[in-house]
Design a protein around this motif. Structure first.
Motif, PDB file in Angstrom:
ATOM      1  N   VAL A 201       0.824  -1.202   0.000  1.00  0.00           N
ATOM      2  CA  VAL A 201       0.000   0.000   0.000  1.00  0.00           C
ATOM      3  C   VAL A 201       0.860   1.255   0.000  1.00  0.00           C
ATOM      4  O   VAL A 201       2.074   1.203   0.172  1.00  0.00           O
ATOM      5  CB  VAL A 201      -0.931   0.021   1.233  1.00  0.00           C
ATOM      6  CG1 VAL A 201      -1.908  -1.135   1.198  1.00  0.00           C
ATOM      7  CG2 VAL A 201      -0.152   0.021   2.523  1.00  0.00           C
TER       8      VAL A 201
ATOM      9  N   LYS B 157       1.281   5.481   1.401  1.00  0.00           N
ATOM     10  CA  LYS B 157       1.421   6.142   2.690  1.00  0.00           C
ATOM     11  C   LYS B 157       0.095   6.278   3.431  1.00  0.00           C
ATOM     12  O   LYS B 157       0.004   6.001   4.621  1.00  0.00           O
ATOM     13  CB  LYS B 157       2.040   7.520   2.478  1.00  0.00           C
ATOM     14  CG  LYS B 157       2.288   8.277   3.735  1.00  0.00           C
ATOM     15  CD  LYS B 157       2.928   9.615   3.458  1.00  0.00           C
ATOM     16  CE  LYS B 157       3.184  10.318   4.788  1.00  0.00           C
ATOM     17  NZ  LYS B 157       2.983  11.728   4.729  1.00  0.00           N
TER      18      LYS B 157
ATOM     19  N   GLU C 244      -2.805   4.558   3.260  1.00  0.00           N
ATOM     20  CA  GLU C 244      -3.290   3.288   3.795  1.00  0.00           C
ATOM     21  C   GLU C 244      -2.412   2.814   4.942  1.00  0.00           C
ATOM     22  O   GLU C 244      -2.889   2.216   5.903  1.00  0.00           O
ATOM     23  CB  GLU C 244      -3.340   2.213   2.708  1.00  0.00           C
ATOM     24  CG  GLU C 244      -4.365   2.472   1.627  1.00  0.00           C
ATOM     25  CD  GLU C 244      -3.806   3.286   0.472  1.00  0.00           C
ATOM     26  OE1 GLU C 244      -2.692   3.847   0.605  1.00  0.00           O
ATOM     27  OE2 GLU C 244      -4.473   3.370  -0.560  1.00  0.00           O
ATOM     28  N   GLY C 245      -1.107   3.073   4.844  1.00  0.00           N
ATOM     29  CA  GLY C 245      -0.167   2.669   5.880  1.00  0.00           C
ATOM     30  C   GLY C 245      -0.339   3.422   7.181  1.00  0.00           C
ATOM     31  O   GLY C 245       0.161   3.006   8.221  1.00  0.00           O
TER      32      GLY C 245
ATOM     33  N   ARG D 112      -2.732  -0.793   9.257  1.00  0.00           N
ATOM     34  CA  ARG D 112      -1.315  -0.645   8.885  1.00  0.00           C
ATOM     35  C   ARG D 112      -0.469  -1.872   9.209  1.00  0.00           C
ATOM     36  O   ARG D 112       0.453  -2.189   8.487  1.00  0.00           O
ATOM     37  CB  ARG D 112      -0.726   0.601   9.526  1.00  0.00           C
ATOM     38  CG  ARG D 112      -0.666   0.541  11.032  1.00  0.00           C
ATOM     39  CD  ARG D 112      -0.169   1.862  11.632  1.00  0.00           C
ATOM     40  NE  ARG D 112      -0.637   2.016  12.991  1.00  0.00           N
ATOM     41  CZ  ARG D 112      -1.773   2.606  13.345  1.00  0.00           C
ATOM     42  NH1 ARG D 112      -2.553   3.109  12.419  1.00  0.00           N
ATOM     43  NH2 ARG D 112      -2.128   2.693  14.594  1.00  0.00           N
TER      44      ARG D 112
ATOM     45  N   PHE E  73      -0.371  -5.046   6.443  1.00  0.00           N
ATOM     46  CA  PHE E  73       0.251  -4.968   5.126  1.00  0.00           C
ATOM     47  C   PHE E  73       1.695  -5.463   5.167  1.00  0.00           C
ATOM     48  O   PHE E  73       2.388  -5.309   6.172  1.00  0.00           O
ATOM     49  CB  PHE E  73       0.201  -3.532   4.589  1.00  0.00           C
ATOM     50  CG  PHE E  73      -1.196  -3.000   4.480  1.00  0.00           C
ATOM     51  CD1 PHE E  73      -2.102  -3.589   3.609  1.00  0.00           C
ATOM     52  CD2 PHE E  73      -1.618  -1.932   5.231  1.00  0.00           C
ATOM     53  CE1 PHE E  73      -3.398  -3.111   3.500  1.00  0.00           C
ATOM     54  CE2 PHE E  73      -2.904  -1.435   5.131  1.00  0.00           C
ATOM     55  CZ  PHE E  73      -3.796  -2.036   4.262  1.00  0.00           C
TER      56      PHE E  73
ATOM     57  N   VAL F 104       4.704  -0.867   3.044  1.00  0.00           N
ATOM     58  CA  VAL F 104       4.088   0.447   2.903  1.00  0.00           C
ATOM     59  C   VAL F 104       5.119   1.339   2.217  1.00  0.00           C
ATOM     60  O   VAL F 104       6.242   1.488   2.696  1.00  0.00           O
ATOM     61  CB  VAL F 104       3.705   1.041   4.275  1.00  0.00           C
ATOM     62  CG1 VAL F 104       3.132   2.436   4.105  1.00  0.00           C
ATOM     63  CG2 VAL F 104       2.726   0.127   4.999  1.00  0.00           C
TER      64      VAL F 104
ATOM     65  N   THR G 165       4.358   6.782  -3.621  1.00  0.00           N
ATOM     66  CA  THR G 165       3.452   5.917  -4.383  1.00  0.00           C
ATOM     67  C   THR G 165       3.771   5.877  -5.868  1.00  0.00           C
ATOM     68  O   THR G 165       3.280   5.009  -6.582  1.00  0.00           O
ATOM     69  CB  THR G 165       1.986   6.342  -4.196  1.00  0.00           C
ATOM     70  OG1 THR G 165       1.842   7.714  -4.563  1.00  0.00           O
ATOM     71  CG2 THR G 165       1.553   6.144  -2.758  1.00  0.00           C
TER      72      THR G 165
END
Length: 53
Positions: free
Chosen positions: A23, A25, A27-28, A33, A36, A39, A43
Motif C-alpha cells: 500500500v 502512505k 493506507e499505511g 497498517r 500490510f 508500505v 506511491t
C-alpha cells in the motif's frame, strides 16, 4: 494450453504460490497498517505517475 473462443484452458491449472499486500502512505497510516507486507512512502516509486509505478 488451448483456446476455446476467447477462453484459455490450461492442461495443468495455475496455482497461486504467494501473495503480498502493498500500500501507499495513506493506507499505511490507517487502522490496518500492521496487516500490510509493505508500505511505500513514494506511491510513484520514482516514476512520473502511479500508473507507471
Amino acid at each position: 494450453m488451448y483456446f476455446k473462443g476467447k477462453t484459455v484452458f490450461f492442461d495443468v491449472p495455475p496455482v497461486i504460490t504467494g501473495s503480498a499486500g502493498v500500500v501507499g502512505k495513506k493506507e499505511g497510516e490507517g487502522p490496518l497498517r500492521n496487516e500490510f507486507d509493505a508500505v511505500f512512502e513514494d506511491t510513484t516509486m520514482g516514476q512520473e505517475s502511479f500508473e507507471l509505478a
